[in-house]
Design a protein around this motif. Structure first.
Motif, PDB file in Angstrom:
ATOM      1  N   CYS A 185       0.825  -1.208   0.000  1.00 48.96           N
ATOM      2  CA  CYS A 185       0.000   0.000   0.000  1.00 48.96           C
ATOM      3  C   CYS A 185       0.859   1.257   0.000  1.00 48.96           C
ATOM      4  N   CYS A 195      -2.358   6.001  -1.002  1.00 50.75           N
ATOM      5  CA  CYS A 195      -2.789   7.042  -1.937  1.00 50.75           C
ATOM      6  C   CYS A 195      -4.231   7.457  -1.697  1.00 50.75           C
ATOM      7  N   PRO A 220      -3.930   1.520  -7.401  1.00 52.85           N
ATOM      8  CA  PRO A 220      -2.917   1.577  -8.462  1.00 52.85           C
ATOM      9  C   PRO A 220      -1.833   0.516  -8.313  1.00 52.85           C
ATOM     10  N   THR A 224      -1.998  -3.943  -3.998  1.00 47.72           N
ATOM     11  CA  THR A 224      -2.457  -4.025  -2.609  1.00 47.72           C
ATOM     12  C   THR A 224      -3.857  -4.631  -2.536  1.00 47.72           C
TER      13      THR A 224
HETATM   14  S1  SF4 Z   1      -5.716   2.379  -3.336  1.00 47.00           S
HETATM   15 FE1  SF4 Z   1      -4.300   0.698  -2.944  1.00 47.00          FE
HETATM   16  S2  SF4 Z   1      -2.329   1.681  -2.658  1.00 47.00           S
HETATM   17 FE2  SF4 Z   1      -3.873   3.285  -2.507  1.00 47.00          FE
HETATM   18  S3  SF4 Z   1      -4.342   3.443  -0.313  1.00 47.00           S
HETATM   19 FE3  SF4 Z   1      -5.780   1.999  -1.163  1.00 47.00          FE
HETATM   20  S4  SF4 Z   1      -4.853  -0.006  -0.892  1.00 47.00           S
HETATM   21 FE4  SF4 Z   1      -3.242   1.520  -0.637  1.00 47.00          FE
END
Ligand code: SF4
Ligand code: SF4
Ligand code: SF4
Ligand code: FES
Length: 943
Positions: A167, A170, A221, A224
């Protein structure tokens, strides 16, 4: 074929009509005011690096990767959060920007597990892409410092994983859950270095409020949040744009494939019903298509007590045709009939009704709309002139007041539910008329202005009481009514609703709704701006279903809420193609396009093209088919894609009717409950395996496209064609597009529809003809289809289904999000983790007086039958009302529903059954016998 890539413009489009001119990297750009610099740059083909921005979400400005320089301004503003301005000169690529971006990426990458080669998102990762885009070749800080790379995975959700170590915080997932889905299941917990995405209060995804819509997964993106199929299969290599086969919202998806294996369903941003969103069913619950229970070979048996025998298509079709012919010779032409499927395509439905009218030579054709929205067809047709909803789904974005009657959009029509919630968060007001406190009444950041928890069966009284307030308090839009409606009929109606007996105070004693709430709701609907009505089966499945639809139509006309964006009367159609199956002539009295079978000119046009004479007498409706079967005059039936034994009311009567048939042909994916009584089983084909069109609740005709070969060898329309040919009524189509051409030639509202147009436009809403070559998003603009809008009197007649000492409670039924109708598909997917059984919601007071505790097995008795299931104590239902779903055959909620039905259309009164609830030790004897029969049938099939 390749993957369909939709451009991500980084931020949503601006709706402003004012244009602004600016210069980006030396090129002049003109865009609507309010557009971000990032989006404007995309318009000239410059992709500014980005991580936290995506055009499905409002700009957030957290990653600092999209910085730009603007002449005459200090600093390096984020292009995603900075709007364009007239005359500004922007540079997106300078030495300073390159250095900053590299630095940002270095920080991200130094805290990221660099297992790219084995990562599930390898080749599908924006972080990976951005490292390349900014030219990152080295990480000066190394990878050894304090980091998150050892954090574990949450694999609790059956469809996607949360790999915490990947993660980049974002926030896209959190915003997707809030802005797109409206569930608010995710937060960023912790601060600074400890910030992490967290479902609920640091729970697992499965135990949190998450409804598994997948919007967060789609927006992530990195790897995760990623589909488990991406782990198991790998990245897709080609995609096909198609339409969801579950509910009447009609979401468009890209079916992303590797070979003939479906990797994932990605909602299509260009989909006009869903605008890039989906629910758990459409996005994830497609595994039933390859489930081991699918029957792939035809089977026959001469008696339902014999084992099935697997045969070739030729043998099965020849046997079915010879049986139908034998029966007609012995019992007469009208002794056979069939049921079309609202799950199948328009083309398939059209062919089945054509086979019945042309091949059987009678009009004994009906469809499951009989048991859901037939009152909509009747009510809207008599008042407005068209048997369909008036708006498109985009219209909700212009609504100021939304009145929802007898519908539970967040469960039944989830993507529309999300769009509705978004509009409510923007400030629109909500009125809910429902016996149960559904999610939209109160959920995060949403609270209905009025919830009118009426007693089941009193819809007409409540809607007429709303009209009473509007008329007696002078809230009628007189100009609209004078211009657009029959003034004399209006006056008669106004005098009727103004009678004191229709006042909120007078009806309170039997509706149970406080009069002041009804008055407040009526004032709000009439004066709050654009008022839109959405309704569901809680309106139609009543003995006065058609009357309520008429009452709703009256209400919209009286307030002028018809014929423009943001208003209208909108039936939320249940099945994916229930609108289409009605359009295609599935009712016994109507040819395609809702034209009465007795109309000589219409019949003649079909006779000329089909080369056969047609019966001018309307045929049997579904309930009459079973009555006639029990009486011995109806002996053969072709049922395509519908499990009537499970979905129709009064199961005992249905099974008696089915058992009396001499030839029942069932065409389905699975050996469904109806097939227990079948003599011929023809394997069905899933929506992934065939071409055709569905028509959603907005009258939107959309393509479904074959993404894999039919596992059973043939699309459903091909099997119908074979049967028709065997009956001696020739059909010779080589592609469903030819069937659509025939539909267009015979049906004025479809006259302009063809596959080329659908491929070019994506979809089109009927009427689509010379007058409206690109379709009709909003109906009745400037005038009603029937001419003058017709006000009709709506006398409230209480249902004959009454509570009393034996059956003191009222049962009403509905759906839940994760399951679909009788569950034939969703029960064969991982969705069962959310709903393994149907339960009975009962108020604490009613439970206590019966000695029932939460989770106890209870017996549910009505005058029609008994079943048993577990009780859940709930304050969503009022004392005196109990509620259940009907997704599991072992529960069979329809065993207890009665044979009462709508006065105009015979739509069954599913929503009101007087019942008693008592403690029980387990399944009833009937359920055990039923289970045995199903088990035996499955065993015989397996043998
Ligand atoms: S979109 Fe993906 S990378 Fe972004 S905060 Fe959520 S889990 Fe994390
Ligand atoms: S799957 Fe949907 S509901 Fe669940 S967390 Fe993601 S966006 Fe929210
Ligand atoms: S809302 Fe309906 S059409 Fe859309 S994905 Fe869900 S089930 Fe399919
Ligand atoms: S994309 Fe603009 S700050 Fe992240």
């Amino acid at each position: 074929m390749s993957l369909v890539h939709e451009i991500d413009y980084g931020t949503p489009a601006s709706k402003s009509e004012k244009l602004v001119t600016l210069t980006i990297d030396g090129m002049t750009v003109q865009v609507p005011e309010g557009t971000s610099i990032m989006r404007a740059a995309m318009e000239v083909g410059n992709q500014i690096p980005k991580l936290c921005a995506t055009d499905m979400l409002d700009a957030f400005g957290s990653c600092r990767l999209c910085l730009v320089e603007i002449e005459g301004r200090n600093g390096t503003p984020a292009s995603c959060t900075t709007p364009v301005a007239d005359g500004i000169v922007v540079k997106t690529q300078t030495e300073r920007l390159k250095k900053i971006r590299k630095g940002v990426m270095e920080l991200y990458i130094s805290d990221h597990p660099l297992d790219c080669l084995t990562c599930s998102a390898n080749g599908d990762c924006e972080l990976q892409d951005m490292a390349g885009v900014v030219g990152l070749r080295d990480v000066r800080y190394g990878y050894e410092g304090e980091n998150h790379t050892k954090l574990g995975k949450d694999e609790s959700n059956p469809y996607f994983t949360y790999e915490k170590s990947k993660c980049i915080v974002c926030n896209r997932c959190v915003r997707a859950c809030e802005e797109v889905q409206g569930t608010f299941a995710l937060t960023i917990s912790g601060r600074g270095f400890d910030s992490r995405v967290s479902p609920g209060m640091d729970e697992s995804f499965l135990s949190s409020e998450c409804v598994s819509c997948g919007a967060c997964v789609q927006s992530c993106p990195t790897a995760t949040l990623n589909e488990k199929a991406m782990y198991n299969i790998g990245t897709p290599e080609h995609s096909v744009v198609t339409t969801c086969a579950y509910c009447g919202v009609g979401c468009t998806f890209k079916a992303e494939m590797r070979g003939d294996e479906l990797v994932r369903m990605v909602p299509y941003k260009d989909g006009k019903a869903n605008r890039g969103h989906s629910c758990v069913k459409g996005r994830f619950a497609y595994g039933y298509a390859v489930h081991q229970d699918r029957i792939l070979k035809p089977m026959i048996r001469s008696s339902i007590h014999e084992p099935w025998k697997e045969v070739s298509y030729e043998e099965a079709i020849a046997y079915a045709a010879s049986e139908f012919k034998r029966i007609q010779e012995k019992y007469g032409k009208r002794s056979v009939g069939g049921i079309t499927s609202s799950r199948c395509t328009n083309e398939e439905t059209y062919l089945v009704q054509k086979l019945i009218r042309g091949g059987f030579g009678n009009n004994n054709v009906d469809t499951c709309a009989r048991v859901c929205h037939s009152p909509t067809g009747y009510g809207l047709s008599v008042t407005y002139g068209t048997s369909a909803g008036t708006q498109d789904f985009d219209s909700i974005e212009e609504s100021d007041v939304v009145l929802i009657i007898g519908a539970n959009p967040t469960d039944g029509h989830p993507v529309f539910g999300s769009r509705l919630k978004k509009r409510l968060r923007q400030g629109a007001k909500l009125i809910v008329v429902d016996p149960r406190r559904t999610d939209v009444v109160r959920s995060p950041h949403i609270e209905a202005a009025y919830h009118l928890p009426l007693r089941p069966g009193t819809n007409v009284a409540i809607v007429t009481a709303l009209a009473h307030v509007i008329v007696t308090e002078g809230l009628v839009n007189e100009q609209f009514v004078r211009e657009r409606c029959d003034w004399e009929e209006f006056q008669e109606w106004a005098a009727f609703v103004a009678e004191e007996r229709h006042s909120p105070e007078a009806v309170e004693k039997y509706t149970g709704v406080p009069a002041d709430a009804v008055r407040g709701a009526a004032r709000l609907y009439a004066t709050g701006g654009n008022g839109a009505i959405y309704y569901g089966l809680g309106v139609t499945e009543h003995s006065q279903g058609s009357t309520t639809v008429i009452a709703i139509a009256n209400l919209a006309m009286a307030t002028g809420n018809i014929g423009r964006n943001g208003v209208g009367v909108n039936p939320l159609r249940g099945q994916n193609n229930v609108q289409g199956s009605c359009d295609m002539g599935s009712f016994p009295h109507e040819l395609p396009g809702y034209r009465h079978i007795s109309d000589d000119a219409t019949r003649a046009s079909f006779e000329a093209l089909w080369g056969v004479g047609l019966d001018d007498e309307p045929g049997l409706r579904i309930p009459n088919m079973f009555d006639a079967a029990v009486e011995g005059t109806y002996k053969g039936m072709y049922v395509q894609g519908e499990d009537i034994l499970q979905s129709d009311p009064d199961t005992k009567h249905v099974s008696a009717g089915l058992a009396a048939l001499e030839c029942l042909v069932v065409q389905d994916l699975f050996l469904n409950e109806t097939a227990n009584y079948a003599h011929v089983f023809l394997p069905g084909c899933s929506f992934l395996e065939k071409d055709g069109t569905f028509t959603n609740a907005e009258r939107r005709i959309q393509r479904i496209r074959k993404v894999m070969a039919p596992k059973n060898g043939y699309a459903d329309w091909e099997v119908t064609q074979m049967l028709s040919n065997a009956l001696g009524f020739p059909m010779n189509y080589s592609h469903p597009g030819e069937i659509m051409d025939e539909i267009a030639a015979l049906t004025p509202s479809f006259a302009g529809v063809n596959y080329k147009l659908l491929d070019e436009m994506g979809s089109v809403q009927w009427p689509c003809n010379e007058k409206a070559p690109e379709g009709t998003p909003i109906m009745h603009i400037g005038g009603f289809v029937r001419g003058k809008g017709k006000f009709m009197l709506t006398e409230y007649v209480p249902t004959d289904e009454k509570t009393g000492p034996r059956f003191p409670l009222l049962l009403t039924t509905g759906r839940i999000l994760s399951q679909y109708n009788v569950g034939a598909q969703t029960r064969r997917t991982e969705n069962v983790v959310w709903h393994a059984e149907d339960v009975l919601e009962i108020h604490a007071h009613d439970a206590e007086v019966r000695g029932i505790r939460d989770g106890d097995f209870v017996k549910l008795d009505s005058r029609a039958g008994s079943t048993s299931l577990r009780a859940v104590i709930s304050d969503r239902v009022a004392p005196g009302v109990v509620y259940t779903t009907f997704h599991h055959p072992v529960t069979q909620a329809n065993v207890v529903t009665t044979d009462y039905s709508d006065w105009a259309t015979n739509c069954p009164e599913y929503k009101v059954t007087a019942v008693q609830v008592s403690p029980s030790n387990g399944p009833t004897q009937w359920q055990e016998e039923y289970e045995n029969l199903s088990r035996t049938s499955r065993r015989i099939a397996a043998e």
